[in-house]
Design a protein around this motif. Sequence first.
Motif, mmCIF file in Angstrom:
data_model
loop_
_atom_site.group_PDB
_atom_site.id
_atom_site.type_symbol
_atom_site.label_atom_id
_atom_site.label_comp_id
_atom_site.label_asym_id
_atom_site.label_seq_id
_atom_site.Cartn_x
_atom_site.Cartn_y
_atom_site.Cartn_z
ATOM 1 N N TYR A 74 0.807 -1.219 0.000
ATOM 2 C CA TYR A 74 0.000 0.000 0.000
ATOM 3 C C TYR A 74 0.847 1.280 0.000
ATOM 4 O O TYR A 74 0.473 2.252 -0.660
ATOM 5 C CB TYR A 74 -0.970 -0.009 1.186
ATOM 6 N N PRO A 75 1.959 1.335 0.728
ATOM 7 C CA PRO A 75 2.790 2.554 0.632
ATOM 8 C C PRO A 75 3.248 2.838 -0.800
ATOM 9 O O PRO A 75 3.216 3.987 -1.253
ATOM 10 C CB PRO A 75 3.973 2.241 1.554
ATOM 11 N N SER A 76 3.667 1.769 -1.512
ATOM 12 C CA SER A 76 4.087 1.950 -2.901
ATOM 13 C C SER A 76 2.904 2.374 -3.766
ATOM 14 O O SER A 76 3.046 3.236 -4.658
ATOM 15 C CB SER A 76 4.692 0.652 -3.432
ATOM 16 N N LEU A 77 1.744 1.783 -3.524
ATOM 17 C CA LEU A 77 0.553 2.135 -4.293
ATOM 18 C C LEU A 77 0.167 3.592 -4.041
ATOM 19 O O LEU A 77 -0.232 4.307 -4.974
ATOM 20 C CB LEU A 77 -0.597 1.203 -3.913
ATOM 21 N N MET A 78 0.285 4.027 -2.809
ATOM 22 C CA MET A 78 -0.021 5.424 -2.487
ATOM 23 C C MET A 78 0.919 6.369 -3.225
ATOM 24 O O MET A 78 0.498 7.417 -3.734
ATOM 25 C CB MET A 78 0.091 5.634 -0.976
ATOM 26 N N ARG A 79 2.187 5.993 -3.282
ATOM 27 C CA ARG A 79 3.150 6.842 -4.014
ATOM 28 C C ARG A 79 2.795 6.902 -5.503
ATOM 29 O O ARG A 79 2.898 7.965 -6.127
ATOM 30 C CB ARG A 79 4.566 6.302 -3.820
ATOM 31 N N ASP A 80 2.365 5.769 -6.047
ATOM 32 C CA ASP A 80 1.975 5.748 -7.461
ATOM 33 C C ASP A 80 0.770 6.642 -7.707
ATOM 34 O O ASP A 80 0.727 7.395 -8.691
ATOM 35 C CB ASP A 80 1.666 4.313 -7.897
ATOM 36 N N ILE A 81 -0.228 6.538 -6.837
ATOM 37 C CA ILE A 81 -1.445 7.350 -6.999
ATOM 38 C C ILE A 81 -1.102 8.832 -6.938
ATOM 39 O O ILE A 81 -1.572 9.644 -7.750
ATOM 40 C CB ILE A 81 -2.482 6.984 -5.921
ATOM 41 N N THR A 82 -0.265 9.189 -5.973
ATOM 42 C CA THR A 82 0.150 10.593 -5.849
ATOM 43 C C THR A 82 0.918 11.038 -7.091
ATOM 44 O O THR A 82 0.729 12.162 -7.590
ATOM 45 C CB THR A 82 1.024 10.779 -4.596
ATOM 46 N N ASN A 83 1.764 10.174 -7.604
ATOM 47 C CA ASN A 83 2.533 10.490 -8.812
ATOM 48 C C ASN A 83 1.618 10.667 -10.016
ATOM 49 O O ASN A 83 1.777 11.620 -10.797
ATOM 50 C CB ASN A 83 3.547 9.371 -9.069
ATOM 51 N N TRP A 84 0.630 9.758 -10.162
ATOM 52 C CA TRP A 84 -0.298 9.874 -11.296
ATOM 53 C C TRP A 84 -1.087 11.182 -11.228
ATOM 54 O O TRP A 84 -1.265 11.863 -12.238
ATOM 55 C CB TRP A 84 -1.267 8.696 -11.306
ATOM 56 N N SER A 85 -1.580 11.506 -10.045
ATOM 57 C CA SER A 85 -2.385 12.722 -9.901
ATOM 58 C C SER A 85 -1.547 13.966 -10.138
ATOM 59 O O SER A 85 -2.024 14.958 -10.725
ATOM 60 C CB SER A 85 -3.024 12.768 -8.509
ATOM 61 N N THR A 86 -0.286 13.933 -9.727
ATOM 62 C CA THR A 86 0.600 15.082 -9.947
ATOM 63 C C THR A 86 0.898 15.277 -11.432
ATOM 64 O O THR A 86 0.872 16.398 -11.956
ATOM 65 C CB THR A 86 1.916 14.890 -9.171
ATOM 66 N N ILE A 87 1.180 14.170 -12.120
ATOM 67 C CA ILE A 87 1.447 14.233 -13.558
ATOM 68 C C ILE A 87 0.223 14.768 -14.298
ATOM 69 O O ILE A 87 0.334 15.641 -15.180
ATOM 70 C CB ILE A 87 1.829 12.843 -14.099
ATOM 71 N N ALA A 88 -0.959 14.248 -13.948
ATOM 72 C CA ALA A 88 -2.190 14.692 -14.616
ATOM 73 C C ALA A 88 -2.472 16.163 -14.350
ATOM 74 O O ALA A 88 -2.949 16.898 -15.233
ATOM 75 C CB ALA A 88 -3.358 13.836 -14.140
ATOM 76 N N ARG A 89 -2.152 16.607 -13.141
ATOM 77 C CA ARG A 89 -2.412 18.001 -12.766
ATOM 78 C C ARG A 89 -1.473 18.956 -13.506
ATOM 79 O O ARG A 89 -1.889 20.020 -13.950
ATOM 80 C CB ARG A 89 -2.220 18.137 -11.254
ATOM 81 N N ARG A 90 -0.216 18.556 -13.617
ATOM 82 C CA ARG A 90 0.775 19.456 -14.212
ATOM 83 C C ARG A 90 0.819 19.387 -15.735
ATOM 84 O O ARG A 90 0.992 20.408 -16.400
ATOM 85 C CB ARG A 90 2.161 19.116 -13.650
#
Length: 246
Positions: A74-90
């Motif tokens: 789950y920690p790795s999955l959380m990092r992935d989700i945060t990364n995806w949302s950041t990429i989509a936002r920027r």
Amino acid sequence: MDWGSLIGVALALGGLLAGQMLEGGKLGSLIQPAAFIIVVVGTIGAVLLQSGWPTFVRGVKMVSRVFVPQDDDYPSLMRDITNWSTIARREGLLSLERVIKDVKDPFIAHGLRLIVDGVDPHKLRGVLDMEIGAYETRERLAVKIWESAGGYAPTIGILGAVLGLIHVMENLSDPSRLGSGIAVAFVATIYGVGFANLVFLPIASKLKALVARDIFKREMLADAFAGIASGDNPRLIEERMNIYLM
């Protein structure tokens, strides 16, 4: 490897055999091929009749997860989700296209594909919820074969006991054949009750817990994908994901 499951099986079967030896019995007396065939083959036939071949095969394949469970990091999955949302936002939703090719989980890949295709967030969540529901139905039907086996095995063990007693009654005039018939009668009952309570039902309970964990993970991902598609702030998405892990 889930060593707890392996130790549990060893303790369950070892306790039964140790008790037999402490009572002065011989381990060989518990080895009755006829009783084994009656109980195991009879149980498989009943379960197969109930579930059908595809569901039966799926359920049998699932048993590997009892001893080698999937690693939900789950920690790795959380990092992935945060990364995806950041990429989509920027960089925009289309920028997630390059992420999809590196994803191994089909559910995650599907969710990201829906985001890249510009599907409305509410429709995206609806599609993913339908996929989760279909997955849950398939998995629970597959798990049910182990619950059913736990229900059928004791009854078939009783049938084996009756067959053994019939064999005894047919050979009352030949004392040398009475022992084997009585052994089959009692050992069939032991096999039926033992397999049900020491193997089949524990496997069913463990698989139900694993399926529930899979559903929870997919619901969390569906919520994250809907948030990314809506353009939510990565920090807000991360906070929602933390609620799931509390």
